[in-house]
Design a protein around this motif. Sequence first.
Motif, mmCIF file in Angstrom:
data_model
loop_
_atom_site.group_PDB
_atom_site.id
_atom_site.type_symbol
_atom_site.label_atom_id
_atom_site.label_comp_id
_atom_site.label_asym_id
_atom_site.label_seq_id
_atom_site.Cartn_x
_atom_site.Cartn_y
_atom_site.Cartn_z
ATOM 1 N N GLY A 1 -45.259 48.896 11.865
ATOM 2 C CA GLY A 1 -46.572 48.291 11.861
ATOM 3 C C GLY A 1 -46.868 47.711 10.493
ATOM 4 O O GLY A 1 -46.165 47.963 9.510
ATOM 5 N N LYS A 2 -47.906 46.902 10.414
ATOM 6 C CA LYS A 2 -48.315 46.339 9.117
ATOM 7 C C LYS A 2 -48.865 47.456 8.243
ATOM 8 O O LYS A 2 -49.668 48.274 8.696
ATOM 9 C CB LYS A 2 -49.376 45.260 9.320
ATOM 10 C CG LYS A 2 -49.763 44.528 8.039
ATOM 11 C CD LYS A 2 -50.816 43.468 8.292
ATOM 12 C CE LYS A 2 -52.170 44.097 8.522
ATOM 13 N NZ LYS A 2 -53.268 43.093 8.565
ATOM 14 N N LEU A 3 -48.423 47.506 6.984
ATOM 15 C CA LEU A 3 -48.792 48.605 6.102
ATOM 16 C C LEU A 3 -49.576 48.101 4.896
ATOM 17 O O LEU A 3 -49.192 47.115 4.260
ATOM 18 C CB LEU A 3 -47.542 49.337 5.603
ATOM 19 C CG LEU A 3 -46.644 49.982 6.658
ATOM 20 C CD1 LEU A 3 -45.445 50.639 5.998
ATOM 21 C CD2 LEU A 3 -47.418 50.996 7.483
ATOM 22 N N ASP A 4 -50.658 48.798 4.595
ATOM 23 C CA ASP A 4 -51.401 48.621 3.352
ATOM 24 C C ASP A 4 -51.603 50.018 2.775
ATOM 25 O O ASP A 4 -52.358 50.831 3.333
ATOM 26 C CB ASP A 4 -52.739 47.932 3.602
ATOM 27 C CG ASP A 4 -52.566 46.478 3.987
ATOM 28 O OD1 ASP A 4 -52.190 45.676 3.111
ATOM 29 O OD2 ASP A 4 -52.782 46.147 5.169
ATOM 30 N N LEU A 5 -50.911 50.305 1.691
ATOM 31 C CA LEU A 5 -50.897 51.639 1.105
ATOM 32 C C LEU A 5 -51.483 51.581 -0.305
ATOM 33 O O LEU A 5 -51.181 50.656 -1.080
ATOM 34 C CB LEU A 5 -49.469 52.184 1.047
ATOM 35 C CG LEU A 5 -48.716 52.227 2.392
ATOM 36 C CD1 LEU A 5 -47.271 52.686 2.176
ATOM 37 C CD2 LEU A 5 -49.418 53.132 3.384
ATOM 38 N N PHE A 6 -52.296 52.586 -0.638
ATOM 39 C CA PHE A 6 -52.996 52.605 -1.914
ATOM 40 C C PHE A 6 -52.659 53.884 -2.676
ATOM 41 O O PHE A 6 -52.533 54.963 -2.084
ATOM 42 C CB PHE A 6 -54.512 52.521 -1.687
ATOM 43 C CG PHE A 6 -54.944 51.286 -0.947
ATOM 44 C CD1 PHE A 6 -55.242 50.120 -1.628
ATOM 45 C CD2 PHE A 6 -55.029 51.297 0.440
ATOM 46 C CE1 PHE A 6 -55.625 48.974 -0.943
ATOM 47 C CE2 PHE A 6 -55.413 50.161 1.137
ATOM 48 C CZ PHE A 6 -55.715 48.997 0.448
ATOM 49 N N ASP A 7 -52.503 53.743 -3.982
ATOM 50 C CA ASP A 7 -52.255 54.896 -4.840
ATOM 51 C C ASP A 7 -53.095 54.763 -6.101
ATOM 52 O O ASP A 7 -53.532 53.662 -6.468
ATOM 53 C CB ASP A 7 -50.770 55.022 -5.187
ATOM 54 C CG ASP A 7 -50.250 53.812 -5.944
ATOM 55 O OD1 ASP A 7 -50.434 53.748 -7.182
ATOM 56 O OD2 ASP A 7 -49.646 52.912 -5.315
ATOM 57 N N ALA A 8 -53.328 55.889 -6.774
ATOM 58 C CA ALA A 8 -54.118 55.874 -8.011
ATOM 59 C C ALA A 8 -53.737 57.072 -8.860
ATOM 60 O O ALA A 8 -53.277 58.099 -8.343
ATOM 61 C CB ALA A 8 -55.617 55.903 -7.698
ATOM 62 N N ASN B 1 -54.631 57.263 4.146
ATOM 63 C CA ASN B 1 -54.056 58.121 5.192
ATOM 64 C C ASN B 1 -53.467 57.294 6.334
ATOM 65 O O ASN B 1 -53.658 57.604 7.512
ATOM 66 C CB ASN B 1 -55.097 59.095 5.736
ATOM 67 C CG ASN B 1 -54.466 60.390 6.229
ATOM 68 O OD1 ASN B 1 -53.434 60.823 5.732
ATOM 69 N ND2 ASN B 1 -55.089 61.013 7.215
ATOM 70 N N ARG B 2 -52.710 56.275 5.977
ATOM 71 C CA ARG B 2 -52.104 55.380 6.975
ATOM 72 C C ARG B 2 -51.072 56.133 7.797
ATOM 73 O O ARG B 2 -50.221 56.839 7.261
ATOM 74 C CB ARG B 2 -51.449 54.193 6.257
ATOM 75 C CG ARG B 2 -50.778 53.190 7.163
ATOM 76 C CD ARG B 2 -51.778 52.401 7.988
ATOM 77 N NE ARG B 2 -51.152 51.231 8.588
ATOM 78 C CZ ARG B 2 -50.465 51.250 9.733
ATOM 79 N NH1 ARG B 2 -50.288 52.384 10.372
ATOM 80 N NH2 ARG B 2 -49.941 50.136 10.208
ATOM 81 N N ALA C 1 -44.320 59.227 8.527
ATOM 82 C CA ALA C 1 -44.403 59.159 7.071
ATOM 83 C C ALA C 1 -45.352 60.240 6.563
ATOM 84 O O ALA C 1 -46.149 60.810 7.313
ATOM 85 C CB ALA C 1 -44.895 57.787 6.635
ATOM 86 N N GLU C 2 -45.280 60.509 5.269
ATOM 87 C CA GLU C 2 -46.133 61.536 4.682
ATOM 88 C C GLU C 2 -47.591 61.097 4.710
ATOM 89 O O GLU C 2 -47.918 59.953 4.394
ATOM 90 C CB GLU C 2 -45.712 61.823 3.240
ATOM 91 C CG GLU C 2 -46.454 62.983 2.611
ATOM 92 C CD GLU C 2 -45.972 63.312 1.216
ATOM 93 O OE1 GLU C 2 -46.481 64.286 0.627
ATOM 94 O OE2 GLU C 2 -45.092 62.595 0.712
#
Length: 747
Positions: A675-682, A704-705, A733-734
Motif C-alpha cells: 500500500g502507499k506509505l507515509d511514515l513519520f519519525d522524530a 501507526n501505519r 510491519a512494526e
Amino acid sequence: MAITALSAQNIRDQSVVSFTDLTKVAPNVILRQTNGGGGTVAATIRGQTIAQANIANDSPIGFYFDDVILGQPKGATAGMFDIASVEVARGVQGTLRGRNNTGGAISVYTNRPELGEYSADGGITYGSRDYLQLHAIANIPVGETLAVRLGAQRITQDAQGHSVITGQGFGGRNEWIVRAGVLFEPAPGISVRATYEHTDIDQNPAGRRLIPGSLTYNALLSGTRTAQNPSGAQYSADELLPKRFWDGATSYEMPNDRAKIDFVRAVAEAEISDDMTFKVIAGYREFVASGGIDLEGSPATQLESENGGTSKQFTIEPQLSGSLFGDTLSYVLGYYHYSDKGQLVANTYSYGINAAAPTTPFRNSIVIRENAHNISDAGYGHLEWKATDKLELAAGVRYTKDQREVSPNRYLEHDNPNGSTYPLFQAGRVQNVGCLFTSPQDGVLRPAGGFVTVGTSVIASGACPDVTLRKNYSYWSYEFTARYKIDNDLSVYARTGLGQKSGGYNIPVVSTVVPPYKPERVRDYEVGLKGSGLFGGAFDFSLAAYYSDYQNLQRYLSNLLPGGVGVSNLIINAGSARVQGLEGDFTLRPAEGFQISGFFGYTDAKYKRFDTTGIDGNPLDLSDQKFLSTPKFNSRLGFLYTRDVAGGEMRVGGGWNHQSNSTLSVIGFPGAETGKLDLFDARISWTTPNDRLEFAIYGTNLSNRKYFTDVGINTIGVSTSPTAVSGAYGVQAEPRFIGASIRFRWP
C-alpha cells in the motif's frame, strides 16, 4: 557512482536503530523484515532484490561488516551496534573489493579500538511494548601499540501481536551481541585490526495475518472440506481477520526464531612505501539457525514447517593499492576467495482429507537435510587516472569463477495410501521412507526410493540414490567512469558497468532433472551531477539518472516441473527486463543550527520478457507483472535544529518518508502489497555541557501505519488467476514505537 554516507551522529539523528531503518536514508533503497526468521533482512536497490534467501542463492545486494560480506543475511538486524559509519552504494559493484554485487552494497563499519586513550560508553533505552536496550562499551589501551575495545548489547521487547487461536506472541525481540576488537600497530605504517562477535537470537516468530481471497480463506469462511481445509472447520470473518491488525489466526504454534552466530573478521595493512600499501581482509562466520512457519498463516491444519540451517563462511582478500607518477594514476589489485558450506534443514508437514476420520486429516511429512557448498574465486583490478586538473577517468575489470554444489537428502513419510492425489482417501499407511526428488527410470519421472501411484496401486521405485549436483560458472565484469569538475563545488560524471550474479541449483531439490538456473547479468548506465558547499557552503546536492538492462533475471515462483510431473516453487530465469530511473538528495543549511535534507527516487521497472509454463503445459507470459518490492516513488523530507540550551546542546529532528505501493509477490495477488506509505519519525536530545550525558526521546511510525513487509503465497498451479492461490498471508510491519534513552560517555 551514487553513494550515501552516514556518520554515527547522522544515524542517531534519523532514529536509525535497526538495519531496516536504512530505508529512510537513501533513494531507491528498500530494506524490509522477512518471515525468514533469525533477524533476516531483504534489500532492494533500484529494483534488484534477492530471489530466495537461502545458502544456494546469492543476493544482488551485498551486506558488508568491516568490509567482510554476509553471504546469508541471518542476524543482520542485530549487527547495528557501536557503529562508526554506514555507506549505501547503488549500482553494479565488484571491481574495487568483495563479491560481485549487481544491485549495490550496504557497508557497515564498527568503531575501531583507539590507541593511547581510555574511554567508555553505556546506555539504556526503554520504549513501547516494554522495549529494553542496554549497551556498554570500553576502550582499553595496552601500551603504546595495542588497544582493545569490548562491547555488549542486550535487547528485549514484548510481542507486537498474538494468534487469537493459540495465544502465541508475534514479533517480540530477545537478542544479545558481544564484540571484542583489537588494534595492533607495532610500527609506523603497519596495523592489524581483528574483531570477534557473537550474536544470540531467541525470539517470537514474525506475525502472520491472512489476506482474503485465497482458496484457504474461502474454504474456512464457508466451512467446506477441501485440500486447503482438510478438517472442514468453519470460522467467521472476524475470527480469520482479528480486529487488531497485528494479531493473526494461526493454529500452528511456531517454534521461536533462533540463531547463534560467531563472526571473526580482520584487516591487516602494511605500507610498503609512500606510494604502495598491501592489505589483507579476512573473515569467518558460522551460524546455526532454526524456526518455524505456518505456511498458509491460517487456522486450517494444512501446511506447517520447522526449518533452519547452518553455514560456515570463509573469505580472504589480499589487495595491493597505491599510486604512480605522483598522484596522477592510482590503482587497486586484488584477489577474492569466498566459501560457504552449510545445510538446509526442514521438516514440513502437509495434511490431506481422511474419509475414515474427517476431522483428523492425514499428516504427510517431508524431512529435508540438504547440503550445499558455494565457492567463488575472483581477480580484479581498478585504475583511476587524473587526466587533467578537471578530468578523471576510471576503469575496472573482474574475472570470477563460481562453483555450486548441492547434495539432495530428503525423504517422505505418508499416512496416505494413495500418494498426494485428491480423492477422499481411505485410511491406511504405506512405507514411510523415500526420496522426494525425481529421476528418470524407464523413461518415466517418478520419486526415487519412494513410490508413485498408478491407478490405485502403489509402486515402489528402489533405494535412494546418492546424488551430488555440481555446476561451474565463469564470467567477466567491468566498470568505466568519467568525472569532470566544472569548478571546485560542482562536478558531473558518467558511468557504465557490467555485473553478474551466480547461477545454481534450487534447494530443496525437488527434481534432479530440473536444470540449474543461469547467472543473472546486469549492464548499468548512469550519469550524474554533484554539488558541494554551494551558495557559501549552504547547499549540497546530487542528481543521477540510470538505466539497467537485465538478462536471465532470477525469480522465485511456482513452476511446472519437467515432464509435467508436478508443480513446485523454483528459482527460474525470467528472461529480460529494463529498469530506468532518477534519484537525488540534498542538504540545505538556511541558517546557523538549522538544516533541511531529503531525497527522492523514481524507478520505472518493466519486464521485456518473462516466460514460463502454466499448469496446463501451455506457455505463460508474465511480462505484465510488477517488480517485487520496487515502489515507483520513494522520498524523504527531514529537518534538524541544533542550539545551545542550559550550557549543553539540544538537537531536534524529524522526517517524513513516502513510498508508493509495491507488490510483495512475484505474481501479483490483491492485498499482497505494501500500500502507499507515509511514515513519520522524530527525535529530540540534549547533551550535557561536558558531553558526557545524552538524554533523548524518539519515535518511529508515529502515525501507526498498518502495512505488510513480506507475504507468503502458496499456489496450486502456475497462473496469474487469483483462483490459483491456495493460501496468502502478510507479515506485519512494526507498529508505532516511542522510546527514551540515556547515554553515558567518558571522558
